[in-house]
Scaffold this motif. Structure first.
Motif, PDB file in Angstrom:
ATOM      1  N   PRO A 138     -15.688 -16.930   0.551  1.00 19.78           N
ATOM      2  CA  PRO A 138     -15.488 -15.489   0.701  1.00 19.78           C
ATOM      3  C   PRO A 138     -14.643 -14.950  -0.464  1.00 19.78           C
ATOM      4  N   SER A 139     -15.170 -13.963  -1.166  1.00 23.69           N
ATOM      5  CA  SER A 139     -14.533 -13.482  -2.383  1.00 23.69           C
ATOM      6  C   SER A 139     -15.216 -12.212  -2.857  1.00 23.69           C
ATOM      7  N   ARG A 181     -16.091 -12.093  -5.671  1.00 26.62           N
ATOM      8  CA  ARG A 181     -16.952 -12.659  -6.721  1.00 26.62           C
ATOM      9  C   ARG A 181     -17.965 -13.646  -6.151  1.00 26.62           C
ATOM     10  N   LYS A 197      -2.483 -14.288  -9.443  1.00 26.26           N
ATOM     11  CA  LYS A 197      -1.022 -14.480  -9.394  1.00 26.26           C
ATOM     12  C   LYS A 197      -0.677 -15.929  -9.717  1.00 26.26           C
ATOM     13  N   ASP A 234      -7.627 -23.410 -15.675  1.00 29.82           N
ATOM     14  CA  ASP A 234      -8.728 -22.760 -14.966  1.00 29.82           C
ATOM     15  C   ASP A 234      -8.379 -21.286 -14.757  1.00 29.82           C
ATOM     16  N   SER A 277      -9.745 -14.289 -12.590  1.00 25.72           N
ATOM     17  CA  SER A 277      -9.529 -12.854 -12.791  1.00 25.72           C
ATOM     18  C   SER A 277      -8.874 -12.491 -14.130  1.00 25.72           C
TER      19      SER A 277
HETATM   20  O1  LIG Z   1     -12.137 -16.331  -7.811  1.00 25.07           O
HETATM   21  C1  LIG Z   1     -12.181 -16.110  -6.589  1.00 25.07           C
HETATM   22  O2  LIG Z   1     -12.428 -14.990  -6.134  1.00 25.07           O
HETATM   23  C2  LIG Z   1     -11.926 -17.226  -5.619  1.00 25.07           C
HETATM   24  C3  LIG Z   1     -12.089 -16.999  -4.267  1.00 25.07           C
HETATM   25  C4  LIG Z   1     -11.893 -18.009  -3.348  1.00 25.07           C
HETATM   26  C5  LIG Z   1     -11.520 -19.270  -3.782  1.00 25.07           C
HETATM   27  C6  LIG Z   1     -11.340 -19.508  -5.135  1.00 25.07           C
HETATM   28  C7  LIG Z   1     -11.529 -18.508  -6.068  1.00 25.07           C
HETATM   29  N1  LIG Z   1     -11.321 -18.716  -7.411  1.00 25.07           N
HETATM   30  C8  LIG Z   1     -10.547 -19.802  -7.915  1.00 25.07           C
HETATM   31  O3  LIG Z   1      -9.166 -19.450  -7.934  1.00 25.07           O
HETATM   32  C9  LIG Z   1      -8.592 -19.787  -9.200  1.00 25.07           C
HETATM   33  C10 LIG Z   1      -7.492 -18.853  -9.553  1.00 25.07           C
HETATM   34  O4  LIG Z   1      -7.970 -17.541  -9.725  1.00 25.07           O
HETATM   35  P1  LIG Z   1      -7.231 -16.495 -10.688  1.00 25.07           P
HETATM   36  O5  LIG Z   1      -7.359 -17.018 -12.090  1.00 25.07           O
HETATM   37  O6  LIG Z   1      -5.814 -16.415 -10.229  1.00 25.07           O
HETATM   38  O7  LIG Z   1      -7.964 -15.222 -10.514  1.00 25.07           O
HETATM   39  C11 LIG Z   1      -9.757 -19.664 -10.151  1.00 25.07           C
HETATM   40  O8  LIG Z   1      -9.554 -20.322 -11.312  1.00 25.07           O
HETATM   41  C12 LIG Z   1     -10.923 -20.155  -9.332  1.00 25.07           C
HETATM   42  O9  LIG Z   1     -11.042 -21.556  -9.455  1.00 25.07           O
END
Ligand SMILES: O=C(O)c1ccccc1N[C@@H]1O[C@H](COP(=O)(O)O)[C@@H](O)[C@H]1O
Length: 228
Positions: free
Chosen positions: A31-32, A34, A148, A194, A197
Motif C-alpha cells: 500500500p503506497s 506509488r 524521513k 536506497d 521520494s
Molecule cells: O516508496 C514507498 O511508497 C513505499 C511504500 C511502502 C513500503 C516501502 C516503500 N518504499 C521504500 O521505502 C524506502 C524509503 O523511502 P524514502 O526514500 O524515504 O521515500 C525506499 O527506498 C523504498 O525501498
C-alpha cells in the motif's frame, strides 16, 4: 556500491535510473502512493538491462503471493517490508530454489533501543536466506517512502560494528536525497543506499535532475571513502 532507486511506476523512470548507473530499480507492491500492479511491472522489466536488479517491495507475509508476483513481474529481488520472519524467508527461498535474492527491512523508530536494533540487525545479517538488511525510518508506525531519516547519530556506531562483526551487507534508506546521500555513506560505510521520494518530482514520478545528482553524489562519496 549498491545503488537502489525505488518506487518506480513507469519504464521511462526505471530505464533512466539504469542508464545513469543504478544497480537496482524497485517497484512497490505494498500500500503506497506509488503502488504498481504485477501487470504494470511485467511490461517494464523485459526492457531493462539484465545487469540491473529488479526489486519488488512487499508488506504481505504470504510467500505464495510474493513468489507468484515475482515470477510474473520478472523480479530478481524481493524487499520484505514485514517483520523479520525466518519461516517466510525460508518459504520464499524454497519455492524459488534460492533464485530470488531477499532484502530484509528493519524499521528504525525513535523508540527503537540500541539493543533491539543490534538484535534485529544481527539476526537478519546472519540468516542464510538474507542477502542484505535494509534500514528504513519508521515514524508514527509508518515506514517506506516517508522521505524521513532515522537518527543516524544514535545508530551509526552500532550499525558499523554489526556490519563488521557479521560481514553482512547493509543498505541505508529513509529520507535520502541528493544532498544527504554522501553524509549517509560517510556515516554508515554501508554496502548500499536506497531512495524513493528523495529523487521524485511528485509521488511516483522521478525527477531526472535529482536522480542523476543522487547517483553522482553517492558514487563520489564511495570513491572518497575508499581512497581514505
Ligand atoms: O516508496 C514507498 O511508497 C513505499 C511504500 C511502502 C513500503 C516501502 C516503500 N518504499 C521504500 O521505502 C524506502 C524509503 O523511502 P524514502 O526514500 O524515504 O521515500 C525506499 O527506498 C523504498 O525501498
Amino acid at each position: 556500491m549498491f545503488l537502489k532507486i525505488c518506487a518506480n511506476t513507469n519504464l521511462e523512470d526505471a530505464a533512466l535510473a539504469a542508464e545513469l548507473g543504478a544497480s537496482a530499480v524497485g517497484f512497490v507492491f505494498a500500500p503506497s502512493k506509488r503502488i504498481v500492479t504485477v501487470e504494470q511491472v511485467a511490461a517494464i522489466t523485459p526492457h531493462l538491462p539484465a545487469t540491473v536488479e529488479k526489486v519488488g517491495v512487499f508488506t504481505t507475509t504470504d510467500p505464495g503471493e510474493i513468489v507468484d508476483a515475482a515470477k510474473r513481474a520478472g523480479l530478481t529481488m524481493v524487499q520484505l517490508h514485514s517483520a523479520f520472519d525466518p519461516q517466510l524467508l525460508e518459504a520464499i527461498t524454497t519455492r524459488t530454489e534460492g533464485k530470488l535474492t531477499l532484502l530484509q527491512v528493519i524499521d528504525v523508530a525513535a523508540d527503537t533501543t540500541p539493543e533491539e536494533l543490534r538484535l534485529k540487525l544481527h539476526a537478519a545479517l546472519t540468516h542464510p536466506c538474507v542477502a542484505a538488511a535494509l534500514l528504513d525510518a519508521s515514524h508514527g508506525g509508518a515506514s517506506g517512502g516517508t522521505g524521513k531519516t532515522f537518527d543516524w547519530d544514535a545508530t551509526a556506531a552500532l550499525v558499523r560494528k554489526v556490519q563488521t562483526q557479521t560481514g553482512g551487507q547493509v543498505l541505508i534508506a529513509g529520507g535520502l536525497n541528493p544532498h544527504n546521500v554522501a553524509e549517509a555513506i560517510h556515516t554508515f560505510a554501508p554496502w548500499g543506499v536506497d531512495v524513493a521520494s528523495g529523487v521524485e518530482s511528485s509521488p511516483g514520478a522521478k525527477d531526472p535532475v535529482k536522480l542523476r545528482e543522487f547517483l553522482v553524489n553517492a558514487r563520489h562519496a564511495k570513491q572518497v571513502r575508499s581512497a581514505s
